[in-house]
Design a protein around this motif. Structure first.
Motif, PDB file in Angstrom:
ATOM      1  N   ARG A   1       5.789   2.348 -14.236  1.00 29.56           N
ATOM      2  CA  ARG A   1       7.182   2.536 -13.859  1.00 29.56           C
ATOM      3  C   ARG A   1       7.249   3.335 -12.564  1.00 29.56           C
ATOM      4  O   ARG A   1       6.517   4.310 -12.394  1.00 29.56           O
ATOM      5  CB  ARG A   1       7.945   3.261 -14.972  1.00 29.56           C
ATOM      6  CG  ARG A   1       9.430   3.421 -14.690  1.00 29.56           C
ATOM      7  CD  ARG A   1      10.156   4.022 -15.861  1.00 29.56           C
ATOM      8  NE  ARG A   1       9.695   5.383 -16.159  1.00 29.56           N
ATOM      9  CZ  ARG A   1      10.254   6.164 -17.077  1.00 29.56           C
ATOM     10  NH1 ARG A   1      11.255   5.704 -17.815  1.00 29.56           N
ATOM     11  NH2 ARG A   1       9.789   7.375 -17.276  1.00 29.56           N
ATOM     12  N   CYS A   2       8.121   2.883 -11.662  1.00 32.60           N
ATOM     13  CA  CYS A   2       8.331   3.584 -10.385  1.00 32.60           C
ATOM     14  C   CYS A   2       9.788   4.018 -10.321  1.00 32.60           C
ATOM     15  O   CYS A   2      10.699   3.199 -10.514  1.00 32.60           O
ATOM     16  CB  CYS A   2       8.006   2.685  -9.198  1.00 32.60           C
ATOM     17  SG  CYS A   2       6.299   2.092  -9.140  1.00 32.60           S
ATOM     18  N   LYS A   3      10.018   5.277 -10.024  1.00 39.77           N
ATOM     19  CA  LYS A   3      11.389   5.756  -9.868  1.00 39.77           C
ATOM     20  C   LYS A   3      11.402   6.961  -8.938  1.00 39.77           C
ATOM     21  O   LYS A   3      10.423   7.701  -8.833  1.00 39.77           O
ATOM     22  CB  LYS A   3      12.013   6.117 -11.211  1.00 39.77           C
ATOM     23  CG  LYS A   3      11.347   7.266 -11.948  1.00 39.77           C
ATOM     24  CD  LYS A   3      12.094   7.575 -13.231  1.00 39.77           C
ATOM     25  CE  LYS A   3      11.466   8.760 -13.969  1.00 39.77           C
ATOM     26  NZ  LYS A   3      12.223   9.084 -15.201  1.00 39.77           N
TER      27      LYS A   3
ATOM     28  N   CYS B   1       5.293   6.246  -8.667  1.00 37.71           N
ATOM     29  CA  CYS B   1       4.804   5.294  -9.672  1.00 37.71           C
ATOM     30  C   CYS B   1       3.775   5.951 -10.599  1.00 37.71           C
ATOM     31  O   CYS B   1       2.888   6.679 -10.142  1.00 37.71           O
ATOM     32  CB  CYS B   1       4.185   4.065  -9.000  1.00 37.71           C
ATOM     33  SG  CYS B   1       5.358   3.143  -7.967  1.00 37.71           S
ATOM     34  N   GLY B   2       3.886   5.661 -11.899  1.00 37.32           N
ATOM     35  CA  GLY B   2       2.943   6.202 -12.874  1.00 37.32           C
ATOM     36  C   GLY B   2       3.110   5.517 -14.213  1.00 37.32           C
ATOM     37  O   GLY B   2       3.916   4.592 -14.384  1.00 37.32           O
ATOM     38  N   PHE B   3       2.334   5.974 -15.223  1.00 36.47           N
ATOM     39  CA  PHE B   3       2.380   5.371 -16.546  1.00 36.47           C
ATOM     40  C   PHE B   3       3.609   5.859 -17.310  1.00 36.47           C
ATOM     41  O   PHE B   3       4.028   7.008 -17.195  1.00 36.47           O
ATOM     42  CB  PHE B   3       1.127   5.718 -17.347  1.00 36.47           C
ATOM     43  CG  PHE B   3      -0.135   5.172 -16.753  1.00 36.47           C
ATOM     44  CD1 PHE B   3      -0.196   3.860 -16.329  1.00 36.47           C
ATOM     45  CD2 PHE B   3      -1.271   5.963 -16.618  1.00 36.47           C
ATOM     46  CE1 PHE B   3      -1.350   3.341 -15.787  1.00 36.47           C
ATOM     47  CE2 PHE B   3      -2.429   5.458 -16.077  1.00 36.47           C
ATOM     48  CZ  PHE B   3      -2.473   4.144 -15.647  1.00 36.47           C
ATOM     49  N   ASP B   4       4.157   4.958 -18.126  1.00 37.99           N
ATOM     50  CA  ASP B   4       5.218   5.307 -19.054  1.00 37.99           C
ATOM     51  C   ASP B   4       4.563   5.914 -20.291  1.00 37.99           C
ATOM     52  O   ASP B   4       3.925   5.215 -21.090  1.00 37.99           O
ATOM     53  CB  ASP B   4       6.018   4.053 -19.413  1.00 37.99           C
ATOM     54  CG  ASP B   4       7.261   4.384 -20.225  1.00 37.99           C
ATOM     55  OD1 ASP B   4       7.214   5.354 -21.011  1.00 37.99           O
ATOM     56  OD2 ASP B   4       8.265   3.671 -20.071  1.00 37.99           O
ATOM     57  N   LYS B   5       4.674   7.232 -20.483  1.00 35.02           N
ATOM     58  CA  LYS B   5       3.942   7.935 -21.538  1.00 35.02           C
ATOM     59  C   LYS B   5       4.324   7.440 -22.932  1.00 35.02           C
ATOM     60  O   LYS B   5       3.469   7.310 -23.818  1.00 35.02           O
ATOM     61  CB  LYS B   5       4.179   9.441 -21.424  1.00 35.02           C
ATOM     62  CG  LYS B   5       3.611  10.048 -20.148  1.00 35.02           C
ATOM     63  CD  LYS B   5       3.855  11.548 -20.099  1.00 35.02           C
ATOM     64  CE  LYS B   5       3.266  12.143 -18.831  1.00 35.02           C
ATOM     65  NZ  LYS B   5       3.510  13.606 -18.735  1.00 35.02           N
ATOM     66  N   SER B   6       5.604   7.167 -23.121  1.00 36.70           N
ATOM     67  CA  SER B   6       6.036   6.704 -24.436  1.00 36.70           C
ATOM     68  C   SER B   6       5.429   5.343 -24.759  1.00 36.70           C
ATOM     69  O   SER B   6       4.895   5.119 -25.857  1.00 36.70           O
ATOM     70  CB  SER B   6       7.564   6.627 -24.471  1.00 36.70           C
ATOM     71  OG  SER B   6       7.999   6.074 -25.691  1.00 36.70           O
TER      72      SER B   6
ATOM     73  N   ASN C   1       8.220   6.637  -2.095  1.00 38.45           N
ATOM     74  CA  ASN C   1       6.806   6.979  -1.971  1.00 38.45           C
ATOM     75  C   ASN C   1       6.077   6.440  -3.203  1.00 38.45           C
ATOM     76  O   ASN C   1       6.104   7.058  -4.265  1.00 38.45           O
ATOM     77  CB  ASN C   1       6.636   8.497  -1.872  1.00 38.45           C
ATOM     78  CG  ASN C   1       5.203   8.899  -1.575  1.00 38.45           C
ATOM     79  OD1 ASN C   1       4.255   8.187  -1.902  1.00 38.45           O
ATOM     80  ND2 ASN C   1       5.036  10.070  -0.978  1.00 38.45           N
ATOM     81  N   PRO C   2       5.403   5.265  -3.090  1.00 37.33           N
ATOM     82  CA  PRO C   2       4.795   4.636  -4.267  1.00 37.33           C
ATOM     83  C   PRO C   2       3.807   5.528  -4.999  1.00 37.33           C
ATOM     84  O   PRO C   2       3.789   5.549  -6.241  1.00 37.33           O
ATOM     85  CB  PRO C   2       4.110   3.396  -3.677  1.00 37.33           C
ATOM     86  CG  PRO C   2       4.867   3.096  -2.432  1.00 37.33           C
ATOM     87  CD  PRO C   2       5.269   4.419  -1.887  1.00 37.33           C
ATOM     88  N   LEU C   3       2.954   6.249  -4.287  1.00 39.20           N
ATOM     89  CA  LEU C   3       1.966   7.084  -4.962  1.00 39.20           C
ATOM     90  C   LEU C   3       2.623   8.185  -5.779  1.00 39.20           C
ATOM     91  O   LEU C   3       2.172   8.533  -6.870  1.00 39.20           O
ATOM     92  CB  LEU C   3       1.011   7.701  -3.934  1.00 39.20           C
ATOM     93  CG  LEU C   3      -0.066   6.767  -3.358  1.00 39.20           C
ATOM     94  CD1 LEU C   3      -0.960   7.540  -2.405  1.00 39.20           C
ATOM     95  CD2 LEU C   3      -0.911   6.145  -4.479  1.00 39.20           C
TER      96      LEU C   3
ATOM     97  N   SER D   1       0.849  -1.193   0.000  1.00 40.68           N
ATOM     98  CA  SER D   1       0.000   0.000   0.000  1.00 40.68           C
ATOM     99  C   SER D   1       0.888   1.248   0.000  1.00 40.68           C
ATOM    100  O   SER D   1       2.054   1.180   0.397  1.00 40.68           O
ATOM    101  CB  SER D   1      -0.920  -0.011   1.233  1.00 40.68           C
ATOM    102  OG  SER D   1      -0.158   0.040   2.427  1.00 40.68           O
ATOM    103  N   PRO D   2       0.329   2.368  -0.501  1.00 38.76           N
ATOM    104  CA  PRO D   2      -1.059   2.594  -0.944  1.00 38.76           C
ATOM    105  C   PRO D   2      -1.277   2.353  -2.435  1.00 38.76           C
ATOM    106  O   PRO D   2      -2.299   2.774  -2.982  1.00 38.76           O
ATOM    107  CB  PRO D   2      -1.273   4.050  -0.584  1.00 38.76           C
ATOM    108  CG  PRO D   2       0.082   4.672  -0.791  1.00 38.76           C
ATOM    109  CD  PRO D   2       1.085   3.627  -0.412  1.00 38.76           C
ATOM    110  N   LEU D   3      -0.350   1.689  -3.113  1.00 33.86           N
ATOM    111  CA  LEU D   3      -0.487   1.478  -4.550  1.00 33.86           C
ATOM    112  C   LEU D   3      -1.373   0.258  -4.814  1.00 33.86           C
ATOM    113  O   LEU D   3      -1.173  -0.804  -4.224  1.00 33.86           O
ATOM    114  CB  LEU D   3       0.894   1.260  -5.172  1.00 33.86           C
ATOM    115  CG  LEU D   3       0.947   1.039  -6.683  1.00 33.86           C
ATOM    116  CD1 LEU D   3       0.493   2.291  -7.408  1.00 33.86           C
ATOM    117  CD2 LEU D   3       2.348   0.634  -7.113  1.00 33.86           C
ATOM    118  N   ASN D   4      -2.369   0.403  -5.746  1.00 34.34           N
ATOM    119  CA  ASN D   4      -3.230  -0.696  -6.156  1.00 34.34           C
ATOM    120  C   ASN D   4      -2.925  -1.007  -7.622  1.00 34.34           C
ATOM    121  O   ASN D   4      -3.293  -0.256  -8.526  1.00 34.34           O
ATOM    122  CB  ASN D   4      -4.707  -0.334  -5.985  1.00 34.34           C
ATOM    123  CG  ASN D   4      -5.616  -1.524  -6.188  1.00 34.34           C
ATOM    124  OD1 ASN D   4      -5.430  -2.323  -7.102  1.00 34.34           O
ATOM    125  ND2 ASN D   4      -6.634  -1.629  -5.335  1.00 34.34           N
TER     126      ASN D   4
END
Length: 718
Positions: free
Chosen positions: A620-622, A634-639, A629-631, A512-515
């Protein structure tokens, strides 16, 4: 009767007359030339002041203004004495008994110096003596030694005192200065009949090292001493040692003891008790010039030690050891089993300790602290490790270390000939920990091999204790095993050369808190341009997980990771760069089976099989590993998302108009072949002129390609 009294009176009068004549007619100064000449034969320039008699209430001789120097430099005394006296009790003389009443030395001073070449001024005393005088002194010493062995010394002195005395030492080569002053020793009722007598000692010691402040050590020592006539057995009772250390600040040390020594002349052995009264170690260190900065400012304010001691010339043991370290109590024993090799054996058992209290306080700026730690380096004490001869066992009921809570800790350390072996077992967070290491310090670099593992390790309380649960939540139990090696001559070198592998597994682990399921469905809905209203859980639950990690060149690589999340299969790969405090992970996701698609809530999957069994590396998380901090991270890889959107559009187009597109492509293909055949005929036949055909082929590709795009567009428009 009257006659007897007259005779006794006459004898007393004669004795008094003899003493008076001795004092008045015999001058002790007449012996001075003989004494000084005898000293000169030994290479000593001895100067004596007046020698005199004392008469009442004791009779004896007194000396004044004595100096001792080398014959070559009589103007530079090595030792000086202001006054000294030997007094005999007068009344026992009337009974024919020779009893020393008082031996007093006052104002003794010794001056020792070392020049820049490392030569001591006292060396001139021995070098100045002639071979004849040295041989004579050796024979005399042997004769006295034999006499002392042959006949016990029946000593009884009312008082022996050394007062107002001092010793100074100056080393020009090292800059070290030692001043021992205000030295006073008083022995009362001294005897060798086995009767206790008092011994008192006090002093003030000053130590000066180059580029350091002066350290003062004020001390007092009190004892009840018992000594036999053979000087073979010694008993020290009611021993008290009191020290006051003063440099920039001051601190007190108090030690009580008792000691019995046997066979002083041959095979000495001893036993007794020591009690170090509670002291403030922080104040002691501050008084010695070391400022202690710990996470808990009250750490090391209460240290005490009690033990029984016994030993001989080969070994020493501290049994029934009772050590108090603030709130922690240790029991056990400590022994040097071989003084020649410094072989040490230790066994300690403690109740509870918070090691974090004794570590440096945490930095308010972690990034700056980490950068400073990376630039600073601590060399390994390789020389000390090579000389270590240790067999130690430690046991603790509970311990807190680096914010982690451990219990039932058993640690064993064995070190010999430069090889150190460690074995650790403990319980932590409802699980078990095992760790073994082997360090070889025999070369210019320490070489370390290790292996270990954890079983049933609960993640939630660990994350909470590490105080990172605000940004990252983990729950569930895991198992892990690791092995590796490293080498280096410093801490940073060991970290840089770390080479380790580990594998792990777990079940019902929540993140958590990533789903992850929510992110997958948001991705699907974004591509399909659909929306759904779902109340998502604020966590990801992984049914089963396993993975493999490789640590090399200060980079931790997650080489494999597999987990089941709802109807999804989650994998991951990425790395943590310890040198830069950065991490990056990709989270490929796959929908397991087509039958599961309809039951995946919040996703528009019912009208297509496009998503089934398709690996999607779009999450992708970086970020900073120290502030994960996962929230936020972490997010979408736009490319990758753009490529997926285009691919999905083509898939949908073919799904709806697949037959027409295939027919149009076949038609274009046939047209292309027809044109190529005609071109070959005009250019002289197939295969005769390849270059013009290739040029024409390229032109046709461009033309037909445009027509193909137009055909697809018209199909799509339909």
């Amino acid at each position: 009767m009257k006659l007897a009294l007259k005779i006794l009176g006459a004898l007393i009068a004669l004795l008094i007359l003899a003493v008076v004549l001795l004092v008045t007619l015999v001058s002790p100064n007449q012996f001075k030339p003989h004494i000084e000449a005898a000293a000169k034969e030994q290479g000593i320039a001895l100067h004596m002041g007046d020698l005199g008699w004392a008469f009442w209430p004791s009779i004896g001789v007194s000396l004044a203004d004595i100096t001792v120097a080398a014959v070559e430099t009589p103007e530079k005394p090595i030792a000086e004495l202001k006054n000294a006296s030997l007094m005999l009790a007068l009344m026992p003389l009337f009974r024919g008994e020779f009893q020393v009443d008082h031996v007093a030395v006052d104002g003794a001073q010794i001056h020792l110096a070392v020049d820049k070449q490392g030569k001591g001024n006292w060396e001139a005393l021995s070098q100045s003596s002639t071979p004849e005088s040295s041989e004579k002194a050796q024979v005399q010493s042997q004769t006295q030694s034999q006499a002392s062995e042959a006949k016990p010394l029946n000593l009884e002195v009312e008082k022996i005192s050394l007062t107002n005395s001092a010793l100074d030492y100056h080393d020009e080569k090292t800059g070290q200065i030692i001043n021992l002053r205000d030295l006073n020793i008083v022995l009362t009722g001294v005897n060798t009949q086995g009767n206790p007598f008092d011994a008192q000692l006090s002093w003030l010691l000053e130590l000066v090292q180059a580029n350091t402040d002066k350290l003062q050590v004020k001390g007092e020592l009190n004892n009840r001493v018992t000594l036999d006539k053979e000087f073979n057995n010694l008993q020290l009772d009611d021993g008290q040692l009191r020290l006051t250390l003063t440099q920039k600040s001051s601190a007190d040390i108090a030690l009580d003891y008792q000691l019995a020594v046997k066979d002083l002349q041959k095979d000495m052995s001893y036993q007794g008790k020591l009690q170090l009264l509670s002291l403030n170690a922080r104040q002691v260190l501050a008084a010695l010039g070391t400022r202690l900065d710990t996470a808990n400012s009250d750490a090391l304010k209460h240290v005490a030690l009690g033990t029984a001691i016994k030993g001989d010339t080969k070994q020493v043991a501290l049994d029934d050891l009772q050590l108090t370290l603030d709130k922690t109590r240790f029991t056990g024993n400590l022994a040097v089993t071989d003084l020649a090799t410094s072989a040490l054996k230790l066994k300690l058992t403690g109740d509870s300790i918070n090691v974090d209290d004794y570590l440096p306080p945490p930095s308010e700026t972690p990034a700056a602290a980490q950068q400073a730690a990376a630039t600073e380096d601590t060399p390994l004490p390789l020389e000390a490790l090579r000389g270590l001869n240790l067999d130690a066992e430690f046991a603790l009921a509970s311990m807190r270390f680096n914010k982690m809570a451990l219990s039932n800790i058993d640690l064993s350390v064995n070190a010999k000939n430069g090889v150190i072996r460690q074995k650790l077992s403990a319980n932590a967070y409802q699980g078990d920990i095992q760790f073994n290491s082997n360090t070889d310090a025999r070369t210019d670099k320490a070489i370390m091999n290790f292996d270990g593992g954890v079983q049933g390790f609960e993640l939630a309380p660990l994350i909470k204790d590490l105080e990172i649960d605000e940004n990252l939540g983990l729950s569930g139990a895991i198992q892990a095993k690791a092995q590796g090696n490293t080498q280096g001559a410093s801490v940073n070198q060991l970290m840089a050369a770390m080479n380790s592998t580990a594998n792990f597994s777990g079940a019902q682990v929540r993140l958590s808190p990533l789903n992850i399921e929510q992110k997958f469905c948001e991705l699907v809905n974004l591509v399909t341009q659909n929306t759904t209203e779902v109340n998502w859980d604020a966590f990801t639950e992984m049914r089963q997980l396993n993975g493999n990690i490789v640590w090399r060149d200060q980079v931790i690589n997650l080489e494999s990771f597999n987990a089941g999340v709802s109807q999804l299969l989650l994998t991951s790969n990425g790395k943590i760069n310890l040198a830069t405090d950065k991490y990056e992970f990709k989270l490929p996701i796959k929908l397991a089976e087509a039958s599961e698609a309809a039951s995946l809530k919040g996703c528009s999957l019912t009208t297509t099989n496009y998503w089934v069994d398709r690996g999607l590396s779009l999450l992708r998380c970086k970020g900073s590993f120290g502030a994960i901090n996962p929230l936020k991270d972490c997010g979408f890889d736009k490319s990758a998302l753009g490529d997926l959107t285009k691919d999905f559009a083509e898939y949908k187009l073919r799904e709806k108009h697949g037959d027409k597109i295939d027919a149009a492509e076949q038609k274009l293909k046939d047209k292309k072949q027809e044109l190529l055949d005609k071109a070959n005929e005009k250019l002289g036949g197939e295969g005769t002129v390849n270059k013009p055909a290739d040029l024409l082929n390229n032109l046709l590709k461009k033309k037909l390609g445009t027509q193909s795009s137009s055909a697809e567009s018209s199909v799509a428009a339909e």
